[in-house]
Write a protein that holds these residues in place. Sequence first.
Motif, mmCIF file in Angstrom:
data_model
loop_
_atom_site.group_PDB
_atom_site.id
_atom_site.type_symbol
_atom_site.label_atom_id
_atom_site.label_comp_id
_atom_site.label_asym_id
_atom_site.label_seq_id
_atom_site.Cartn_x
_atom_site.Cartn_y
_atom_site.Cartn_z
ATOM 1 N N GLU A 96 3.126 8.642 -0.682
ATOM 2 C CA GLU A 96 2.948 7.561 -1.648
ATOM 3 C C GLU A 96 3.360 6.223 -1.047
ATOM 4 O OE1 GLU A 96 5.133 8.422 -5.158
ATOM 5 O OE2 GLU A 96 3.981 10.236 -5.669
ATOM 6 N N VAL A 97 4.528 6.210 -0.394
ATOM 7 C CA VAL A 97 5.046 4.966 0.177
ATOM 8 C C VAL A 97 4.118 4.459 1.279
ATOM 9 C CG1 VAL A 97 6.952 3.932 1.475
ATOM 10 C CG2 VAL A 97 7.437 5.516 -0.405
ATOM 11 N N ILE A 98 3.649 5.355 2.134
ATOM 12 C CA ILE A 98 2.784 4.972 3.252
ATOM 13 C C ILE A 98 1.444 4.439 2.746
ATOM 14 C CG2 ILE A 98 1.420 5.930 5.168
ATOM 15 C CD1 ILE A 98 3.915 7.700 5.761
ATOM 16 N N ARG A 99 0.865 5.100 1.760
ATOM 17 C CA ARG A 99 -0.422 4.625 1.216
ATOM 18 C C ARG A 99 -0.259 3.264 0.542
ATOM 19 N NH1 ARG A 99 -0.581 10.186 -0.042
ATOM 20 N NH2 ARG A 99 -2.189 11.291 1.165
ATOM 21 N N GLU A 100 0.851 3.075 -0.153
ATOM 22 C CA GLU A 100 1.099 1.779 -0.785
ATOM 23 C C GLU A 100 1.258 0.681 0.263
ATOM 24 O OE1 GLU A 100 4.467 2.301 -3.310
ATOM 25 O OE2 GLU A 100 3.448 3.763 -4.602
ATOM 26 N N ALA A 101 1.993 0.992 1.335
ATOM 27 C CA ALA A 101 2.178 0.004 2.410
ATOM 28 C C ALA A 101 0.840 -0.323 3.057
ATOM 29 C CB ALA A 101 3.164 0.538 3.454
ATOM 30 N N ALA A 102 0.028 0.707 3.295
ATOM 31 C CA ALA A 102 -1.277 0.494 3.931
ATOM 32 C C ALA A 102 -2.200 -0.324 3.041
ATOM 33 C CB ALA A 102 -1.915 1.838 4.276
ATOM 34 N N SER A 103 -2.101 -0.127 1.734
ATOM 35 C CA SER A 103 -2.970 -0.882 0.823
ATOM 36 C C SER A 103 -2.645 -2.372 0.857
ATOM 37 C CB SER A 103 -2.828 -0.349 -0.610
ATOM 38 O OG SER A 103 -1.553 -0.655 -1.152
ATOM 39 N N LEU A 104 -1.379 -2.692 1.128
ATOM 40 C CA LEU A 104 -0.979 -4.094 1.246
ATOM 41 C C LEU A 104 -1.320 -4.653 2.623
ATOM 42 C CD1 LEU A 104 2.530 -3.901 -0.471
ATOM 43 C CD2 LEU A 104 0.412 -4.818 -1.444
ATOM 44 N N GLY A 105 -1.329 -3.774 3.636
ATOM 45 C CA GLY A 105 -1.690 -4.180 4.989
ATOM 46 C C GLY A 105 -0.575 -4.930 5.704
ATOM 47 N N GLN A 106 -0.899 -5.378 6.916
ATOM 48 C CA GLN A 106 0.019 -6.144 7.758
ATOM 49 C C GLN A 106 1.360 -5.420 7.907
ATOM 50 O OE1 GLN A 106 0.187 -10.243 6.482
ATOM 51 N NE2 GLN A 106 -1.932 -10.606 7.047
ATOM 52 N N CYS A 107 1.282 -4.171 8.356
ATOM 53 C CA CYS A 107 2.495 -3.383 8.564
ATOM 54 C C CYS A 107 2.307 -2.432 9.745
ATOM 55 C CB CYS A 107 2.870 -2.600 7.302
ATOM 56 S SG CYS A 107 1.623 -1.438 6.741
ATOM 57 N N VAL A 108 3.432 -2.081 10.371
ATOM 58 C CA VAL A 108 3.474 -1.081 11.432
ATOM 59 C C VAL A 108 4.263 0.097 10.878
ATOM 60 C CG1 VAL A 108 4.222 -0.544 13.780
ATOM 61 C CG2 VAL A 108 3.404 -2.852 13.227
ATOM 62 N N ILE A 109 3.641 1.270 10.816
ATOM 63 C CA ILE A 109 4.245 2.445 10.188
ATOM 64 C C ILE A 109 4.617 3.449 11.271
ATOM 65 C CG2 ILE A 109 3.942 4.280 8.504
ATOM 66 C CD1 ILE A 109 1.761 2.570 7.186
ATOM 67 N N VAL A 110 5.856 3.911 11.236
ATOM 68 C CA VAL A 110 6.353 4.830 12.257
ATOM 69 C C VAL A 110 6.352 6.258 11.724
ATOM 70 C CG1 VAL A 110 8.283 5.421 13.752
ATOM 71 C CG2 VAL A 110 7.811 3.023 13.220
ATOM 72 N N GLY A 111 5.595 7.141 12.392
ATOM 73 C CA GLY A 111 5.647 8.574 12.138
ATOM 74 C C GLY A 111 5.389 8.997 10.716
ATOM 75 N N ARG A 112 6.058 10.116 10.303
ATOM 76 C CA ARG A 112 6.010 10.673 8.957
ATOM 77 C C ARG A 112 4.606 11.033 8.513
ATOM 78 N NH1 ARG A 112 9.756 6.889 9.811
ATOM 79 N NH2 ARG A 112 11.913 7.590 9.493
ATOM 80 N N GLY A 113 3.784 11.463 9.478
ATOM 81 C CA GLY A 113 2.426 11.897 9.169
ATOM 82 C C GLY A 113 1.462 10.775 8.883
ATOM 83 N N SER A 114 1.865 9.537 9.163
ATOM 84 C CA SER A 114 0.989 8.397 8.839
ATOM 85 C C SER A 114 -0.343 8.469 9.579
ATOM 86 C CB SER A 114 1.698 7.079 9.150
ATOM 87 O OG SER A 114 2.154 7.023 10.486
ATOM 88 N N GLN A 115 -0.348 9.057 10.781
ATOM 89 C CA GLN A 115 -1.593 9.173 11.517
ATOM 90 C C GLN A 115 -2.567 10.122 10.821
ATOM 91 O OE1 GLN A 115 1.221 10.684 12.216
ATOM 92 N NE2 GLN A 115 1.046 12.279 13.759
ATOM 93 N N CYS A 116 -2.038 11.060 10.039
ATOM 94 C CA CYS A 116 -2.874 11.981 9.270
ATOM 95 C C CYS A 116 -3.229 11.383 7.908
ATOM 96 C CB CYS A 116 -2.149 13.311 9.079
ATOM 97 S SG CYS A 116 -1.673 14.153 10.598
ATOM 98 N N ILE A 117 -2.246 10.818 7.250
ATOM 99 C CA ILE A 117 -2.446 10.230 5.929
ATOM 100 C C ILE A 117 -3.507 9.133 5.968
ATOM 101 C CG2 ILE A 117 -1.326 8.871 4.108
ATOM 102 C CD1 ILE A 117 1.310 10.300 4.926
ATOM 103 N N LEU A 118 -3.502 8.333 7.048
ATOM 104 C CA LEU A 118 -4.420 7.190 7.153
ATOM 105 C C LEU A 118 -5.570 7.439 8.114
ATOM 106 C CD1 LEU A 118 -1.768 4.315 7.227
ATOM 107 C CD2 LEU A 118 -2.967 5.282 5.255
ATOM 108 N N CYS A 119 -5.819 8.704 8.408
ATOM 109 C CA CYS A 119 -6.862 9.029 9.386
ATOM 110 C C CYS A 119 -8.238 8.525 8.950
ATOM 111 C CB CYS A 119 -6.897 10.548 9.604
ATOM 112 S SG CYS A 119 -7.873 11.054 11.049
ATOM 113 N N GLY A 120 -8.494 8.510 7.657
ATOM 114 C CA GLY A 120 -9.787 8.052 7.168
ATOM 115 C C GLY A 120 -9.852 6.571 6.859
ATOM 116 N N HIS A 121 -8.783 5.860 7.135
ATOM 117 C CA HIS A 121 -8.747 4.419 6.853
ATOM 118 C C HIS A 121 -9.263 3.645 8.065
ATOM 119 C CE1 HIS A 121 -6.017 4.289 3.148
ATOM 120 N NE2 HIS A 121 -6.253 5.557 3.393
ATOM 121 N N LYS A 122 -10.344 2.946 7.892
ATOM 122 C CA LYS A 122 -10.959 2.223 9.009
ATOM 123 C C LYS A 122 -10.129 1.030 9.476
ATOM 124 C CE LYS A 122 -15.690 3.560 7.831
ATOM 125 N NZ LYS A 122 -17.055 3.084 7.473
ATOM 126 N N ASP A 123 -9.205 0.575 8.640
ATOM 127 C CA ASP A 123 -8.402 -0.587 9.040
ATOM 128 C C ASP A 123 -7.035 -0.176 9.591
ATOM 129 O OD1 ASP A 123 -7.333 0.293 6.674
ATOM 130 O OD2 ASP A 123 -7.330 -1.664 5.678
#
Length: 207
Positions: A96-123
């Motif tokens: 939830e936290v990672i998707r919310e951060a990604a929706s706002l953009g302009q962030c660098v996310i470390v680990g915690r499966g973010s590469q899988c959670i955002l795999c379908g995000h083109k940005d």
Amino acid sequence: MFRVITVSRQYGSGGGEIARRLASRLGWRLVDQSVVNEIAARARVSPSVAAEYDERVDPWFHRMVKALWQGGYEGLATTVDTSVLDSEGMTRLAGEVIREAASLGQCVIVGRGSQCILCGHKDAFRVSVFGPRHEKIQRLRERLAPGTDAERVMDEMDRRRAAYINRFYGEGWKDRRLYHLVISSALGLETVTDTILCAAGPTPKTS
């Protein structure tokens, strides 16, 4: 244009520091320890309790008892409280936290499966940082308490992270398909930072 960078990292590779440098250079928010703090707030537990379940898989006994309890196994309802934070709950909240951060953009996310959670995000530009074994051990010896077996800790952390990705996302932690860029920290942390910024191309900067 990429609005998010995710950084997966081997333990001791310097990936966390590289993520910090990326965020600083871009003027973006670093989403690392803040994930744990936010989960702690949402779960109403202390950050130290949340950290115990960060990028971990629950022991098999915990999973078995929880599954039996959820299935209505008579007698276990009094022994397990599913409102208590565990690795599964931690992973759900981290998502939830990672998707919310990604929706706002302009962030660098470390680990915690973010590469899988955002795999379908083109940005989202997804990076994996690895490093030579001897360099990782040396880096950890400088960080960990004197007398700590840095090699053992390194191997256990990498095993734990791989198990976490496999358990909750059904992916191989080192699977190159998950990443746009796989890079060695042997090049030097600043060089790796420069290379990631170059590969990601033009990115929006905070005003």
